[in-house]
Design a protein around this motif. Structure first.
Motif, short mmCIF file in Angstrom:
data_model
loop_
_atom_site.label_atom_id
_atom_site.label_comp_id
_atom_site.label_asym_id
_atom_site.label_seq_id
_atom_site.Cartn_x
_atom_site.Cartn_y
_atom_site.Cartn_z
N SER A 97 -9.73 55.08 19.96
CA SER A 97 -9.98 55.32 21.39
C SER A 97 -10.50 54.12 22.15
O SER A 97 -10.95 54.24 23.28
CB SER A 97 -10.98 56.48 21.61
OG SER A 97 -10.54 57.63 20.94
N SER A 148 -10.12 50.62 24.24
CA SER A 148 -9.11 50.14 25.18
C SER A 148 -8.42 48.88 24.64
O SER A 148 -8.99 48.11 23.88
CB SER A 148 -9.78 49.82 26.51
OG SER A 148 -8.98 48.95 27.26
N GLU A 176 4.48 51.97 28.44
CA GLU A 176 3.20 52.67 28.30
C GLU A 176 2.09 51.69 27.93
O GLU A 176 0.99 51.74 28.48
CB GLU A 176 3.29 53.75 27.20
CG GLU A 176 4.24 54.89 27.50
CD GLU A 176 3.61 55.97 28.38
OE1 GLU A 176 2.46 55.78 28.81
OE2 GLU A 176 4.28 57.00 28.62
N MET A 225 -1.43 50.48 29.96
CA MET A 225 -2.80 50.53 29.43
C MET A 225 -3.52 49.21 29.62
O MET A 225 -4.63 49.01 29.11
CB MET A 225 -2.79 50.89 27.94
CG MET A 225 -2.26 52.30 27.71
SD MET A 225 -1.80 52.54 25.98
CE MET A 225 -0.57 53.83 26.16
N ALA A 275 -4.87 53.84 21.01
CA ALA A 275 -4.78 53.75 22.47
C ALA A 275 -3.44 54.30 22.93
O ALA A 275 -3.37 55.08 23.90
CB ALA A 275 -4.95 52.29 22.90
N TYR A 276 -2.39 53.92 22.21
CA TYR A 276 -1.06 54.40 22.58
C TYR A 276 -1.00 55.92 22.42
O TYR A 276 -0.55 56.64 23.31
CB TYR A 276 0.01 53.73 21.71
CG TYR A 276 1.38 54.32 21.95
CD1 TYR A 276 2.10 54.00 23.09
CD2 TYR A 276 1.92 55.23 21.04
CE1 TYR A 276 3.34 54.57 23.33
CE2 TYR A 276 3.16 55.80 21.27
CZ TYR A 276 3.87 55.47 22.42
OH TYR A 276 5.09 56.06 22.66
N LYS A 330 -3.33 58.16 22.44
CA LYS A 330 -4.20 58.92 23.35
C LYS A 330 -3.69 58.88 24.79
O LYS A 330 -3.84 59.83 25.54
CB LYS A 330 -5.63 58.35 23.31
CG LYS A 330 -6.30 58.54 21.97
CD LYS A 330 -7.50 59.45 22.07
CE LYS A 330 -7.70 60.25 20.83
NZ LYS A 330 -8.42 59.81 19.71
N ASN A 331 -3.14 57.72 25.19
CA ASN A 331 -2.86 57.52 26.62
C ASN A 331 -1.42 57.68 27.03
O ASN A 331 -1.14 57.82 28.20
CB ASN A 331 -3.36 56.13 27.04
CG ASN A 331 -4.86 56.00 26.81
OD1 ASN A 331 -5.62 56.88 27.21
ND2 ASN A 331 -5.26 54.96 26.12
N THR A 335 1.96 59.25 27.97
CA THR A 335 2.37 60.59 28.38
C THR A 335 3.54 60.95 27.50
O THR A 335 4.63 60.44 27.63
CB THR A 335 2.80 60.59 29.86
OG1 THR A 335 3.61 59.45 30.08
CG2 THR A 335 1.61 60.57 30.78
#
Lengths: 485, 477
Positions: free
Chosen positions: A252, A254, A285, A289, A471-472, A474-475, A477
């Motif tokens: 998690s 960044s 994506e 981020m 990160a990928y 979790k974030n 879509t």
């Protein structure tokens, strides 16, 4: 949701809060295995009695307040890792009845962490294959489509996680054998840096490339599993003395400000259009981020498959010489003399693909050919490694497709070894360079088959690998699906 | 035409480590079959080798003692071949990058020294043993020896005769045993030798076609096999034939070599770097540390013995056959300061008794210090050399101190002139005829008188004094 569908970290909370027990989770897992394994065939050997014993023991530990992150969690092992007292076949007739008198180091570590071993999973014979079709014990099927292969060689371990027949599993990766089936089965699969995880007790295929790694349902679980198995082992001279961070701390985080390399050599003709568009979407994506994606070049990429199919079979031809019928394993009793016994035991004991690779490797090492094949391949391997060193000077990570295509039909490539070998075209470089790599789900084809994206980082940078993958995950879509059988 | 033999020797020496090279199993010889084995040395699936550092220590020791260059980074390789006593189907050895190269040893030949080059020294694991049952169609495999550490020492083709070959072997053997890294037992196979041998016309640069000789289990075998092979090849060449490049086995009972049967097909060992082991990096500190543990070697010791103790070279050779014997001798000299007399006693009485009792010098019941004390008793005139033999016998039997034996038995030499004169007078009186003869020139009789004095004094008379006094008396009377 059923217990067997949850992740390690979800179950860990439930266990801690006494909402469930390891025995209940283990029951759920075996219920699922009994319901679907006839169709999927993830397992070669089940360890039900031992599993429940371990689960009861784990529950006691948890009650005493001694539970760790893996205490009581049902885990499956690729049948290439030696398990004391439980047969370890390596998917081969020649080891059909081999019962090791020792545990591999990873098994010992997971045991010490309180994990519950539920069984040994199916695989390509001696890990040689990309579809789990070369197993002596039959084909494993893709939980997303039973007509398709699950990838390989760790197909059983990948399918077992994808089909919720276990919570997590271990596989081994010599040229993509974790990342490729992870991609084709829609789960997370990581190959750590060469030397990060002990190979002791891992039946050797190609010793300079083999590495054990986890299959999990998400990246956080991958970090938990890696925490348990990573680290120096005095029994493996190639394992590395290096500090092991807590990998869950990278979950998690960044990736803002990172530079992510997109190697142009990995976006070649022949790549499936649906795979290509899913990976291109993943690049967008990642940029979203806060990372900067830039095209890079790994100029020796085109030689990867060629180098691999010299080095891996060469090492294999030597590693597999010990299966001679003399001390353990299958022995043909039809032979009249020693030479006969060798020839007949090995001819009947090994499958076609294994024999093919032993012959390739024997040829590549033979006098008069050594310089042209093995030596040359080793030299180019050094150049390839330098490509990556160069790239990681300016990049935090590299992003590529995990596989050129989604899962293909059972039997489709069995008669065409070269086509089969190209399944690993994007994953092989990572083994040759010794760097870590991970495959995470990045979408689905129209037919509903999963697609994976691969991230690579520098040597011993599994932390950063977890960071970008998490990160990928979790974030992005991204629609989340579950295989339905 | 005169031919010149060109010989190179390959020696395999088993290192005296307690455990095997890549696992913790014992290396002890003679245990029940397969009792010193584990999954690692049996070659089970998934196992990995872990290097025993002692093996490298010992090899560096040998490399330094033979003036080799140590390769600061050296690597492991696999030698692939199938045999039932080779559990993994390959032997872990060193190939392209051995630990040591370019050394030499000096061999003493007919008073001179001959320098024989060492091409390389490398480490490797031994294989097991196959035992074939002659009474039934079965073979057995004992893997106790599988994984026992070996070093292979390859010589340059510098050897020109069977004598030089054996001299070189003895020299290597002596160094290995002196260093304490090999027990040198040829019967148990701790020290094995193969030879490459060819002939060429004298003066020719180019080597001839060579044969490889195996199955020589003693120095004598090597001597005889090389002599035989030189003659055999010479005969072939002289009769216009060609030597075949092949492996030949020495048959000691028939005194011939014959071609090895069954294994004619040339092996392709498919050497390649062993991916299970990392390269060995040898630091300066490591080398320095090992250097400190290297004792004085036999050749240097011999030279020092001749120079500092002024003893004949022959004595020096005998006294340095083992480190322990040399130490015993030096300890004796240190405590009596009579090097040649000490040498005579050690080489004669001590070694003689040891041989009789089948003991090593470590098992000698007489210590170096006791021997020195006894020599001192001779030197200070307490006992005569003759009495000393008796004292030594007693020391050997009982381990008692020489002084105590002399006292207990009343063996102290008579040096009192008065009592000796009495004895002499007595002898001269009772043998008047002989005295007369002596005076008329039969001087040989002098010995007879000494003997008679000794008889009366039961050997305790100081011989020097007896001589003096006797001379005086005989010329006076």
């Amino acid at each position: 949701m059923e217990l067997n569908q949850l992740t390690i970290h979800e179950l860990q909370k439930k266990l801690k809060n006494s909402e469930t027990t390891s025995v209940e989770i283990t029951e759920a897992v075996f219920k699922r295995i009994e319901a679907v394994d006839d169709k999927i065939h993830s397992f070669v050997t089940l360890m039900k009695d031992e599993a429940f014993e371990e689960a009861r023991e784990a529950d006691k530990e948890i009650q005493r307040g001694n539970g760790g992150p893996l205490t009581g969690i049902p885990i499956a092992l690729k049948d290439i890792m030696c398990t004391k007292g439980t047969r370890t076949t390596c998917g081969s007739h020649i080891l059909e009845n081999f019962i090791p008198p020792y545990d591999s180091t990873v098994v010992k570590r997971l045991r010490d962490a309180g994990a519950v071993f539920i069984g040994k999973t199916n695989m390509d014979e001696f890990a040689m294959g990309s579809s789990t079709e070369t197993s002596y014990f039959g084909v494993t099927k893709n939980p997303w489509d039973l007509e398709k292969i699950p990838g390989g060689s760790s197909g059983g371990s990948a399918a077992a996680v994808a089909a919720d027949q276990c919570i997590a599993s271990l596989g081994s990766d010599t040229g993509g054998s974790i990342r490729q089936p992870a991609a084709l089965c829609g789960i997370v699969g990581m190959k750590p840096t060469y030397g990060r995880v002990s190979r002791f007790g891992l039946v050797a295929f190609a010793s300079s490339l083999d590495q054990i790694g986890p299959f999990t349902k998400d990246v956080e679980d991958c970090a938990i599993m890696l925490n348990a198995i990573a680290g120096y082992d005095p029994n493996d001279s190639t394992s590395v003395h290096a500090d092991i961070p807590d990998y869950t701390e990278y979950v998690s985080k960044s990736i803002e400000g990172w530079t992510v390399g997109i190697p142009k050599e990995y976006f070649i003709e022949g790549i499936d259009p649906e795979v290509l568009s899913a990976v291109e979407a993943a690049i967008k994506e990642v940029e979203h981020m806060g990372a900067q994606c830039k095209e890079i070049s790994l100029p020796h990429s085109e030689y990867c498959v060629a180098i691999y199919y010299v080095i891996a079979p060469s090492e294999a031809s030597s590693n597999l010489a010990r299966y001679d019928g003399v001390r353990y394993g299958f022995r043909s009793d039809a032979g009249r003399d020693l030479m006969d016994m060798y020839k007949m035991s090995r001819s009947a004991g090994f499958g076609d693909e294994v024999k093919r690779r032993i012959m390739i490797g024997t040829h590549a090492l033979s006098s008069g050919y050594y310089d042209a094949y093995y030596k040359k391949a080793s030299q180019v391997r050094t150049l390839l490694r330098k490509d990556f060193d160069e790239a990681f000077r300016t990049c935090d990570a590299i992003l590529t497709p995990s596989t050129p295509t989604p899962a293909f039909n059972i039997g489709e490539k069995m008669d065409d070894p070269l086509q089969m070998y190209l399944c690993d075209v994007f994953t092989i470089s990572c083994n040759l360079a010794g760097i870590p790599g991970i495959s995470v789900p990045c979408g689905y084809t129209e037919a509903g088959l999963p697609i994976g994206v691969q991230f690579l980082t520098g040597h011993f940078e599994e932390g950063k690998l977890i960071q970008i993958a998490s990160a990928y995950e979790k974030n992005a879509t991204l629609e989340r699906r579950r295989a339905t059988i | 035409m005169e031919y010149e033999p060109v010989i190179g020797l390959e020696v395999h020496a088993q290192l005296l480590t307690k455990t095997k090279i890549f696992c913790g199993c014992s290396t002890q010889f003679g245990a029940a079959p397969n009792s010193h084995t584990c999954p690692i040395c049996i070659g089970m699936p998934g196992i990995l080798p872990v290097l025993n550092k002692k093996v490298v220590d010992y090899t560096i020791k040998m490399a330094l003692a033979t003036h080799c260059n140590i390769n600061r980074e050296n690597t492991w390789a696999r030698k692939n071949y199938f045999y039932p006593d080779l559990p993994k189907g390959y032997q872990i050895t060193q190939f392209a990058e051995p630990i040591a190269e370019h050394g030499y040893v000096d061999v003493e030949m007919n008073g001179g020294k001959k320098r024989i080059g060492i091409t390389r020294i490398h480490m490797e694991e031994d294989a097991g043993k196959s035992i074939h049952d002659e009474h039934q169609p079965a073979s057995y495999v004992d893997l106790n020896r599988a994984g026992v550490p070996l070093i292979e020492i390859v010589s340059e083709p510098d050897i020109r005769s069977a004598e030089e070959g054996v001299g070189y072997l003895r020299r290597l053997h002596e160094i290995l045993v002196y260093l304490g890294i090999c027990d040198g037992n040829m019967e148990e196979g701790s020290f094995r030798c193969d030879a490459n041998i060819s002939l060429r016309p004298k003066g020719e640069e180019k080597f001839g076609i060579r044969a490889e000789l195996k199955n020589m289990n003693s120095f004598r075998h090597v001597q005889r096999a090389l002599e035989y092979e030189i003659k055999r090849q010479q005969y072939i060449l002289e009769s216009g034939g060609e030597v075949i490049q092949e492996t030949r086995l020495w048959d000691d009972s028939q005194g011939v070599t014959h071609p090895m049967r069954g294994k004619e097909e040339a092996h392709d060992y498919r050497y390649f770097p062993d991916p299970d082991l990392v390269s060995i990096v040898v630091s300066d500190e490591w080398i320095e540390e090992i250097k400190k543990t290297i004792p004085e070697l036999p050749l240097e010791k011999r030279e020092r013995f001749v120079n500092t103790y002024d003893i004949p070279p022959y004595d020096a050779v005998v006294l340095t056959t083992s480190r322990e014997l040399a130490d015993f001798y030096e300890e004796t000299v240190k405590n009596c300061r009579k090097p040649k007399i000490a040498s005579n006693w050690v080489m004669g009485d001590v070694l003689g008794h040891l041989k009789e009792d089948k003991k090593d010098i470590e098992g000698s019941p007489v210590s170096a210090v006791s021997l020195a004390k006894m020599i001192n008793l001779i030197e200070d005139g307490t006992i005569s050399g003759k009495i000393a033999k008796e004292v030594f016998e007693e020391m050997w039997k009982t381990g008692k101190e020489p002084k105590k034996i002399v006292e207990e038995r009343g063996l102290i030499q008579i040096t009192d002139t008065g009592s000796l004169e009495n004895a002499i007078d007595n002898v001269l009186k009772t043998n008047p005829a002989q005295v007369e003869e002596y005076k008329q020139g039969k001087e040989k009789l002098f010995g007879f008188f000494v003997g008679q004095v000794m008889k009366i004094t039961r050997g305790k008379a100081n011989p020097k004094l007896v001589n003096e006094l006797l001379k005086k008396k005989l010329s006076a009377s």
